[in-house]
Structures are given as structure tokens and as C-alpha cells.
Design a protein around this motif. Structure first.
Motif, PDB file in Angstrom:
ATOM      1  N   GLN A   1      10.756  10.724  -5.311  1.00  0.00           N
ATOM      2  CA  GLN A   1      11.558  11.892  -5.681  1.00  0.00           C
ATOM      3  C   GLN A   1      11.485  12.969  -4.601  1.00  0.00           C
ATOM      4  N   LYS A   2      10.347  13.099  -3.990  1.00  0.00           N
ATOM      5  CA  LYS A   2      10.160  14.105  -2.939  1.00  0.00           C
ATOM      6  C   LYS A   2      10.940  13.742  -1.671  1.00  0.00           C
ATOM      7  N   LEU A   3      10.956  12.458  -1.315  1.00  0.00           N
ATOM      8  CA  LEU A   3      11.533  12.033  -0.041  1.00  0.00           C
ATOM      9  C   LEU A   3      12.994  11.600  -0.111  1.00  0.00           C
ATOM     10  N   LEU A   4      13.458  11.206  -1.297  1.00  0.00           N
ATOM     11  CA  LEU A   4      14.807  10.648  -1.409  1.00  0.00           C
ATOM     12  C   LEU A   4      15.719  11.543  -2.221  1.00  0.00           C
ATOM     13  N   SER A   5      16.994  11.531  -1.849  1.00  0.00           N
ATOM     14  CA  SER A   5      17.963  12.302  -2.628  1.00  0.00           C
ATOM     15  C   SER A   5      18.322  11.577  -3.924  1.00  0.00           C
ATOM     16  N   ARG A   6      18.327  10.222  -3.859  1.00  0.00           N
ATOM     17  CA  ARG A   6      18.612   9.445  -5.073  1.00  0.00           C
ATOM     18  C   ARG A   6      18.092   8.025  -4.894  1.00  0.00           C
ATOM     19  N   CYS A   7      17.588   7.493  -5.951  1.00  0.00           N
ATOM     20  CA  CYS A   7      17.151   6.099  -5.989  1.00  0.00           C
ATOM     21  C   CYS A   7      16.640   5.822  -7.393  1.00  0.00           C
ATOM     22  N   SER A   8      16.860   4.624  -7.889  1.00  0.00           N
ATOM     23  CA  SER A   8      16.342   4.244  -9.205  1.00  0.00           C
ATOM     24  C   SER A   8      14.972   3.613  -9.025  1.00  0.00           C
ATOM     25  N   LEU A   9      14.055   3.938  -9.941  1.00  0.00           N
ATOM     26  CA  LEU A   9      12.712   3.373  -9.880  1.00  0.00           C
ATOM     27  C   LEU A   9      12.379   2.733 -11.207  1.00  0.00           C
ATOM     28  N   CYS A  10      11.825   1.529 -11.147  1.00  0.00           N
ATOM     29  CA  CYS A  10      11.374   0.813 -12.331  1.00  0.00           C
ATOM     30  C   CYS A  10       9.880   0.565 -12.177  1.00  0.00           C
ATOM     31  N   LEU A  11       9.080   1.037 -13.128  1.00  0.00           N
ATOM     32  CA  LEU A  11       7.645   0.777 -13.107  1.00  0.00           C
ATOM     33  C   LEU A  11       7.388  -0.537 -13.825  1.00  0.00           C
TER      34      LEU A  11
ATOM     35  N   THR B   1       0.826  -1.209   0.000  1.00  0.00           N
ATOM     36  CA  THR B   1       0.000   0.000   0.000  1.00  0.00           C
ATOM     37  C   THR B   1       0.858   1.255   0.000  1.00  0.00           C
ATOM     38  N   ARG B   2       0.204   2.386  -0.264  1.00  0.00           N
ATOM     39  CA  ARG B   2       0.899   3.676  -0.232  1.00  0.00           C
ATOM     40  C   ARG B   2       1.490   3.920   1.150  1.00  0.00           C
ATOM     41  N   ASP B   3       0.726   3.647   2.203  1.00  0.00           N
ATOM     42  CA  ASP B   3       1.218   3.882   3.564  1.00  0.00           C
ATOM     43  C   ASP B   3       2.447   3.035   3.867  1.00  0.00           C
ATOM     44  N   GLU B   4       2.420   1.759   3.484  1.00  0.00           N
ATOM     45  CA  GLU B   4       3.579   0.885   3.697  1.00  0.00           C
ATOM     46  C   GLU B   4       4.772   1.373   2.873  1.00  0.00           C
ATOM     47  N   PHE B   5       4.500   1.827   1.654  1.00  0.00           N
ATOM     48  CA  PHE B   5       5.551   2.337   0.773  1.00  0.00           C
ATOM     49  C   PHE B   5       6.209   3.567   1.385  1.00  0.00           C
ATOM     50  N   GLU B   6       5.402   4.506   1.832  1.00  0.00           N
ATOM     51  CA  GLU B   6       5.951   5.727   2.428  1.00  0.00           C
ATOM     52  C   GLU B   6       6.753   5.408   3.687  1.00  0.00           C
ATOM     53  N   GLU B   7       6.235   4.529   4.530  1.00  0.00           N
ATOM     54  CA  GLU B   7       6.964   4.146   5.743  1.00  0.00           C
ATOM     55  C   GLU B   7       8.310   3.519   5.398  1.00  0.00           C
ATOM     56  N   ALA B   8       8.329   2.646   4.391  1.00  0.00           N
ATOM     57  CA  ALA B   8       9.585   2.012   3.978  1.00  0.00           C
ATOM     58  C   ALA B   8      10.573   3.043   3.439  1.00  0.00           C
ATOM     59  N   LEU B   9      10.072   4.020   2.682  1.00  0.00           N
ATOM     60  CA  LEU B   9      10.953   5.072   2.162  1.00  0.00           C
ATOM     61  C   LEU B   9      11.588   5.865   3.296  1.00  0.00           C
ATOM     62  N   LEU B  10      10.810   6.105   4.335  1.00  0.00           N
ATOM     63  CA  LEU B  10      11.276   6.952   5.433  1.00  0.00           C
ATOM     64  C   LEU B  10      12.151   6.204   6.436  1.00  0.00           C
ATOM     65  N   THR B  11      12.017   4.883   6.520  1.00  0.00           N
ATOM     66  CA  THR B  11      12.716   4.149   7.579  1.00  0.00           C
ATOM     67  C   THR B  11      13.876   3.283   7.088  1.00  0.00           C
TER      68      THR B  11
ATOM     69  N   ALA C   1      -5.463   1.344  -5.014  1.00  0.00           N
ATOM     70  CA  ALA C   1      -5.681   2.697  -4.506  1.00  0.00           C
ATOM     71  C   ALA C   1      -4.454   3.589  -4.679  1.00  0.00           C
ATOM     72  N   TYR C   2      -3.561   3.216  -5.606  1.00  0.00           N
ATOM     73  CA  TYR C   2      -2.307   3.946  -5.777  1.00  0.00           C
ATOM     74  C   TYR C   2      -1.769   3.600  -7.146  1.00  0.00           C
ATOM     75  N   ASP C   3      -0.745   4.314  -7.613  1.00  0.00           N
ATOM     76  CA  ASP C   3      -0.164   3.989  -8.910  1.00  0.00           C
ATOM     77  C   ASP C   3       1.324   4.297  -8.911  1.00  0.00           C
ATOM     78  N   GLY C   4       2.001   3.723  -9.873  1.00  0.00           N
ATOM     79  CA  GLY C   4       3.443   3.847  -9.968  1.00  0.00           C
ATOM     80  C   GLY C   4       3.945   5.266 -10.159  1.00  0.00           C
ATOM     81  N   MET C   5       3.233   6.077 -10.907  1.00  0.00           N
ATOM     82  CA  MET C   5       3.666   7.464 -11.106  1.00  0.00           C
ATOM     83  C   MET C   5       3.589   8.247  -9.796  1.00  0.00           C
ATOM     84  N   SER C   6       2.566   8.003  -9.003  1.00  0.00           N
ATOM     85  CA  SER C   6       2.476   8.651  -7.692  1.00  0.00           C
ATOM     86  C   SER C   6       3.607   8.173  -6.791  1.00  0.00           C
ATOM     87  N   ALA C   7       3.935   6.889  -6.875  1.00  0.00           N
ATOM     88  CA  ALA C   7       5.053   6.345  -6.107  1.00  0.00           C
ATOM     89  C   ALA C   7       6.357   7.022  -6.520  1.00  0.00           C
ATOM     90  N   LEU C   8       6.542   7.224  -7.818  1.00  0.00           N
ATOM     91  CA  LEU C   8       7.734   7.905  -8.320  1.00  0.00           C
ATOM     92  C   LEU C   8       7.812   9.324  -7.756  1.00  0.00           C
TER      93      LEU C   8
END
Length: 94
Positions: free
Chosen positions: A73-83, A38-48, A62-69
Motif C-alpha cells: 500500500q505504501k509503495l504502489l498506487s494500486r494492486c490487489s493482495l490476497c493473504l 523474503t521481505r527484501d526480495e518482496f520489496e525489490e520486486a515491488l519496486l522493479t 521473518a515477515y508476515d502478510g499484513m506487513s507485506a500488505l
């Protein structure tokens, strides 16, 4: 990088999570995969946790890959993302 690749996998379908894990194992890649649904689990993983690569399903209930991207980008300084896309409902892994 501690000798392995840290992968964050955003996927709601457990069968697709398993398919990706099998493909990575078959390629003999030294990885640690954190799967979230989920989005909540994704955000928590990004932050922790730190991740080298993010694999994201393009469409989630209830979420999509572009929103995840955008969030990554907002929370991380660098990371590769594959949709990840599934064509015609197939699970062939090819």
C-alpha cells in the motif's frame, strides 16, 4: 496488461509455490508469476516490476502478510493482495 496477469507470490515454502503454480496452470489462466521468499526480495520486486495481484503467505519466518500488505500500500498506487493461510498444516489445495 500485456495479455497476461502479473502475479507476485510471497511464499517461503517451495512446495506451496509449486502448488499455487499448478492450480493456476490447471485453471488455464494466462499468468506470469514472480515468486519471492523474503521481505527484501518482496520489496525489490515491488519496486522493479509491475504486478496485478499479490499472493502473500500470512506467516513467514521473518515477515508476515499484513506487513507485506502495508508495504504494498505504501509503495504502489494500486494492486490487489490476497493473504494465503494454511489450515492444520494440510497441503490439499482445496
Amino acid at each position: 496488461m500485456e495479455g497476461f496477469i502479473r502475479i507476485l507470490h510471497l511464499e517461503d515454502d517451495p512446495l506451496d509455490v509449486e502448488l499455487v503454480q499448478r492450480k493456476i496452470e490447471a485453471a488455464s489462466l494466462n499468468c506470469r508469476i514472480t515468486a519471492v521468499r523474503t521481505r527484501d526480495e518482496f520489496e525489490e520486486a515491488l519496486l522493479t516490476h509491475e504486478h496485478d495481484i499479490i499472493l502473500a503467505d500470512f506467516r513467514l519466518p521473518a515477515y508476515d502478510g499484513m506487513s507485506a500488505l502495508r508495504l504494498a500500500q505504501k509503495l504502489l498506487s494500486r494492486c490487489s493482495l490476497c493473504l494465503c493461510f494454511r489450515c492444520h498444516g494440510r497441503r490439499s489445495g482445496h
